[in-house]
Design a protein around this motif. Structure first.
Motif, short mmCIF file in Angstrom:
data_model
loop_
_atom_site.label_atom_id
_atom_site.label_comp_id
_atom_site.label_asym_id
_atom_site.label_seq_id
_atom_site.Cartn_x
_atom_site.Cartn_y
_atom_site.Cartn_z
N LYS A 107 0.83 -1.20 0.00
CA LYS A 107 0.00 0.00 0.00
C LYS A 107 0.86 1.26 0.00
N ARG A 108 1.92 1.26 0.78
CA ARG A 108 2.79 2.45 0.84
C ARG A 108 3.54 2.64 -0.48
N PHE A 109 3.99 1.57 -1.08
CA PHE A 109 4.67 1.70 -2.37
C PHE A 109 3.70 2.19 -3.45
N GLU A 110 2.45 1.74 -3.36
CA GLU A 110 1.44 2.22 -4.31
C GLU A 110 1.16 3.70 -4.10
N ASP A 111 1.23 4.16 -2.85
CA ASP A 111 1.00 5.58 -2.56
C ASP A 111 2.01 6.47 -3.28
N ILE A 112 3.23 5.98 -3.40
CA ILE A 112 4.25 6.78 -4.11
C ILE A 112 3.87 6.94 -5.57
N ASP A 113 3.35 5.89 -6.17
CA ASP A 113 2.94 5.95 -7.57
C ASP A 113 1.81 6.96 -7.76
N LYS A 114 0.97 7.10 -6.73
CA LYS A 114 -0.16 8.03 -6.81
C LYS A 114 0.26 9.48 -6.54
N THR A 115 1.16 9.64 -5.59
CA THR A 115 1.50 11.00 -5.16
C THR A 115 2.75 11.57 -5.83
N HIS A 116 3.64 10.71 -6.28
CA HIS A 116 4.88 11.15 -6.94
C HIS A 116 5.12 10.30 -8.19
N PRO A 117 4.17 10.29 -9.11
CA PRO A 117 4.19 9.32 -10.22
C PRO A 117 5.36 9.44 -11.17
N TYR A 118 5.99 10.59 -11.25
CA TYR A 118 7.06 10.79 -12.23
C TYR A 118 8.45 10.84 -11.59
N SER A 119 8.52 10.45 -10.35
CA SER A 119 9.79 10.52 -9.63
C SER A 119 10.56 9.21 -9.76
N GLU A 120 11.85 9.29 -9.43
CA GLU A 120 12.66 8.07 -9.39
C GLU A 120 12.18 7.15 -8.27
N TRP A 121 11.62 7.75 -7.22
CA TRP A 121 11.08 6.94 -6.14
C TRP A 121 9.92 6.08 -6.63
N ALA A 122 9.14 6.62 -7.55
CA ALA A 122 8.01 5.85 -8.10
C ALA A 122 8.52 4.63 -8.86
N ARG A 123 9.63 4.80 -9.58
CA ARG A 123 10.22 3.67 -10.30
C ARG A 123 10.65 2.58 -9.31
N LYS A 124 11.36 3.02 -8.27
CA LYS A 124 11.84 2.06 -7.27
C LYS A 124 10.67 1.40 -6.54
N ALA A 125 9.63 2.19 -6.27
CA ALA A 125 8.48 1.66 -5.54
C ALA A 125 7.73 0.62 -6.38
N LEU A 126 7.67 0.84 -7.69
CA LEU A 126 6.98 -0.12 -8.56
C LEU A 126 7.71 -1.46 -8.56
N LEU A 127 9.03 -1.41 -8.54
CA LEU A 127 9.80 -2.65 -8.46
C LEU A 127 9.57 -3.33 -7.11
N MET A 128 9.51 -2.53 -6.05
CA MET A 128 9.27 -3.09 -4.74
C MET A 128 7.88 -3.69 -4.64
N ASP A 129 6.91 -3.06 -5.28
CA ASP A 129 5.56 -3.63 -5.33
C ASP A 129 5.59 -5.01 -5.96
N THR A 130 6.34 -5.14 -7.05
CA THR A 130 6.46 -6.43 -7.73
C THR A 130 7.02 -7.47 -6.77
N TYR A 131 8.07 -7.08 -6.06
CA TYR A 131 8.72 -8.00 -5.12
C TYR A 131 7.79 -8.37 -3.96
N VAL A 132 7.11 -7.38 -3.41
CA VAL A 132 6.24 -7.63 -2.25
C VAL A 132 5.07 -8.52 -2.65
N TYR A 133 4.47 -8.25 -3.81
CA TYR A 133 3.38 -9.11 -4.28
C TYR A 133 3.85 -10.54 -4.46
#
Length: 284
Positions: free
Chosen positions: A67-93
């Motif tokens: 949920k927290r990694f998804e929040d980054i995609d929603k609130t900071h969608p174009y940041s490098e953090w969003a890229r890293k968070a999307l990878l982490m979402d993949t791993y966590v799922y």
């Protein structure tokens, strides 16, 4: 083969004038939609959210971390953090056993960041999620084929990585699963005395999955089916190839007994498709 996470602060690149204008427009739009409950204004720094996600993950709260990694995609969608968070979402799922979600997140990562240094890992996570979701052999094997394709992509695109080595090991298991499915159907046809249908299934094992553990039984079943049809020379060839390549196999003992029960011996016809298939693989 785990990803090492860098929780150090990320220093964003300077925005170009055009990009800065775009960012200002986005900010203005968000401000005008402050009452829209579907919009999550970026009140929290992306780094803070990301680190909270890591903390939850390490505590075993995978749903909370996702949920927290998804929040980054929603609130900071174009940041490098969003890229890293999307990878982490993949791993966590993936770790949570939510394989469909892991595949979806991983494919999205690869579509958005195909040249990233973490692309090999994302591809491996997608392949692993498909692989770990392989169904029982009695069910449709479409997902197994998808897993095999994804694993082959890892090997083909990233041949010199540790992920390719891991993918190769999983490929053999996936191929054995598909061969096992063919054997199951072939045995059913054999029991129903549909010998042509049975031979066609066993032929798939010999021609497409010859390096799997199913091959020995497939040759024995070919001996059995061909003998039942009175195609003796092909039966003798199947038994001879089985004995040559797997002399200590219990399946060869069964094939040999069957051939001998008709007063015959295993004898290879080198023009047979069975013999030719093994020569192509360098086994005959």
């Amino acid at each position: 083969m785990r990803l090492f996470f860098d929780a150090a602060p990320f220093r964003a690149r300077s925005l170009r004038p055009a990009a800065l204008l775009g960012a200002l427009l986005v900010t203005a739009t968000l401000a005008g939609c402050a009452n829209d409950k579907d919009v999550l204004p970026p009140d929290e720094p992306a780094e803070k959210i990301y680190n909270e996600g890591l903390t939850l993950m390490r505590k075993g709260d995978l749903d909370g971390a996702a949920k927290r990694f998804e929040d980054i995609d929603k609130t900071h969608p174009y940041s490098e953090w969003a890229r890293k968070a999307l990878l982490m979402d993949t791993y966590v799922y993936y770790e949570a056993g939510k394989y469909d979600d892991a595949v979806a997140a991983g494919k999205r990562y690869l579509a958005l960041h195909p040249g990233s240094q973490d692309a090999p890992y994302a591809q491996y996570l997608v392949a692993s999620a498909l692989y770990d979701g392989i169904p029982d052999i009695s069910r449709d094997q479409r997902r197994t084929r998808q897993a095999l394709d994804a694993l082959d992509d890892v090997i083909r695109k990233y041949p010199n990585t540790e992920y390719a080595a891991g993918a190769k090991r999983k490929v053999e298991v996936a191929r054995d699963q598909l061969a096992g499915k063919e054997m199951m159907i072939g045995r059913y046809y054999l029991e129903q005395r549909n010998y042509t249908g049975a031979i066609n299934r066993f032929k798939v094992v010999i021609t497409q999955y010859q390096t799997t553990r199913q091959t020995e039984e497939a040759l024995m079943r070919l001996t059995e089916a061909y003998m039942a049809m009175g195609i003796v020379q092909e039966a003798q060839t199947a038994a001879a190839v089985l004995g040559y390549n797997y002399p200590d196999s219990p399946w060869y003992k069964d094939a040999y007994k069957l051939i001998q029960s008709r007063g015959l011996e295993p004898q290879e016809n080198k023009a047979s498709w069975i013999s030719q298939s093994f020569k192509k693989m360098g086994l005959g």
